[in-house]
Design a protein around this motif. Structure first.
Motif, short mmCIF file in Angstrom:
data_model
loop_
_atom_site.label_atom_id
_atom_site.label_comp_id
_atom_site.label_asym_id
_atom_site.label_seq_id
_atom_site.Cartn_x
_atom_site.Cartn_y
_atom_site.Cartn_z
N UNK A 25 -21.71 -13.44 34.99
CA UNK A 25 -20.28 -13.25 35.28
C UNK A 25 -19.38 -14.00 34.30
N UNK A 26 -19.61 -15.30 34.15
CA UNK A 26 -18.73 -16.11 33.29
C UNK A 26 -18.70 -15.59 31.85
N UNK A 27 -19.84 -15.30 31.22
CA UNK A 27 -19.78 -14.82 29.83
C UNK A 27 -19.07 -13.47 29.68
N UNK A 28 -19.07 -12.65 30.73
CA UNK A 28 -18.47 -11.32 30.62
C UNK A 28 -16.99 -11.30 31.01
N UNK A 29 -16.50 -12.39 31.57
CA UNK A 29 -15.16 -12.39 32.17
C UNK A 29 -14.05 -12.11 31.18
N UNK A 30 -14.09 -12.75 30.02
CA UNK A 30 -13.00 -12.58 29.06
C UNK A 30 -12.92 -11.15 28.54
N UNK A 31 -14.04 -10.59 28.13
CA UNK A 31 -14.03 -9.22 27.62
C UNK A 31 -13.59 -8.24 28.71
N UNK A 36 -9.96 -4.47 30.63
CA UNK A 36 -9.50 -3.91 31.89
C UNK A 36 -10.59 -3.24 32.70
N UNK A 37 -11.82 -3.70 32.53
CA UNK A 37 -12.92 -3.04 33.25
C UNK A 37 -14.14 -3.95 33.31
N UNK A 38 -14.76 -4.01 34.47
CA UNK A 38 -16.01 -4.74 34.63
C UNK A 38 -17.17 -3.79 34.36
N UNK A 39 -18.16 -4.21 33.56
CA UNK A 39 -19.31 -3.33 33.32
C UNK A 39 -20.02 -2.98 34.62
#
Length: 364
Positions: A25-31, A36-39
């Motif tokens: 979660x933390x590494x993906x949060x900024x991107x 504007x979208x969660x993988x």
């Protein structure tokens, strides 16, 4: 008297969720925030941790019994990783948990297995309204009985994943009482507006809804003809959002403290500055105080204590101010770097600002 020592099962769950929050979660949060979208695979991996599934009895497709205390321990770790990700992973609970708490036996058998036995799907709920005097116990959205149907009229805001949902619970005012209704998204008169543009939580798609004479069969009223008690549902939402606030605040506190211990200004570590040290002491004390109050509210919900509703409300009210204070000071500690998107504290501050208005976006 409740214990402050988690059970072995709770320790195992928290450990698993913490590793997911830290490594995924933390590494993906900024991107995710910028795009504007969660993988989808990120959400699915979090869903497979089984936090909601462990709250649903086996007879309805789950593998456990509801424990609010256990759920908030996991939710805090998710929010520490990323608030938007936490809300997305927990979102099917907005649909399943009210049915489990207030639904009829037929509704439980029909809907709960569809949610918990499948992959993550955008089951959601619509509670929040845009008017300045919004009160969950006095909604502007109305429901009126008309023959064999209830007719819903009104508008909702901040409904997560509404554009993708096939089913959701819509809360409306029925003769002065808040009641939930299970509404198919293809109902005539039901429309989803353009995605909301918000200060924070840009990774979580939020939408406005409009209900224009939407007819809902009587059997779709949560709890059947006699309805349900809304208070336990609202209290569980208050506790959930208080927990989310704690996770976000803890993230800002820990990150800014680590930064202050390493950063030197005029030959002295920032953390050794007395004014900064006092800030950290207050930040830490507020986080711990609100966490204890939230744990107490969760324990009361689990044990059926009649004071649970009041304590849950107090926990959220305290968490709202605590999250803003801690995340704002996190930005201050980093100085000019705190305002740069390269560092996560500005994101936590923007997300934390939304907690005051997002009751109904999480439930435990």
């Amino acid at each position: 008297m409740y214990s402050f020592e988690p059970s072995e099962e709770q320790k195992m769950l928290v450990d698993v969720v913490k590793r997911y929050a830290e490594n995924d979660l933390r590494p993906a949060a900024r991107d995710a925030e910028e795009e504007g979208e969660l993988p989808g695979d990120l959400i699915e991996k979090g869903w497979e941790l089984g936090i909601l599934q462990a709250s649903v009895p086996e007879e309805y497709g789950g593998f456990g019994e509801r424990s609010v205390v256990t759920s908030i321990l996991a939710a805090e770790e998710l929010a520490w990783g990323d608030m938007a990700g936490a809300l997305a992973i927990m979102m099917p609970g907005l649909f399943a948990l009210p049915i489990m708490l207030g639904g009829s036996e037929e509704q439980k058998k029909e809907y709960l297995p569809k949610v918990v036995e499948a992959e993550w799907l955008p089951y959601t709920a619509a509670l929040i309204e845009g008017n300045f005097d919004f009160d969950p116990n006095d909604l502007a959205t109305t429901a009126k009985l008309d023959g064999g149907n209830y007719v819903l009229e009104g508008e909702k805001r901040y409904v997560p994943y509404a554009a993708d949902a096939e089913l959701m619970i819509v809360y409306a005012n029925l003769d002065g009482v808040t009641q939930g209704f299970i509404v198919p998204a293809d109902s005539e008169g039901f429309s989803v507006g353009e995605r909301e543009k918000t200060l924070g939580l840009n990774a979580l798609p939020l939408y406005p809804l409009k209900l224009e004479a939407v007819k809902v069969p009587k059997e779709n009223r949560l709890g059947g003809p006699d309805g349900h008690d809304f208070a336990p549902i609202l209290a569980a939402q208050w506790v959930a959002m208080a927990t989310i606030a704690i996770g976000v605040a803890r993230a800002a506190f820990e990150y800014s403290a680590d930064y202050a211990k390493e950063r030197e200004v005029f030959g002295t570590k920032v953390a050794q500055k007395q004014a900064i040290a006092f800030m950290f002491a207050e930040m830490g004390a507020e986080i711990e105080a609100i966490r204890l109050l939230t744990w107490e509210a969760a324990w009361m919900l689990d044990t059926g204590n009649e004071e649970a509703y009041k304590t849950a409300y107090l926990a959220l009210m305290g968490a709202i101010d605590m999250a803003m204070m801690v995340t704002d000071r996190g930005v201050q500690v980093l100085g000019g770097y705190g305002y740069i998107r390269e560092y996560p504290v500005e994101l936590w501050m923007r997300n934390g600002r939304g907690i005051a208005m997002l009751t109904g976006l999480a439930m435990v």
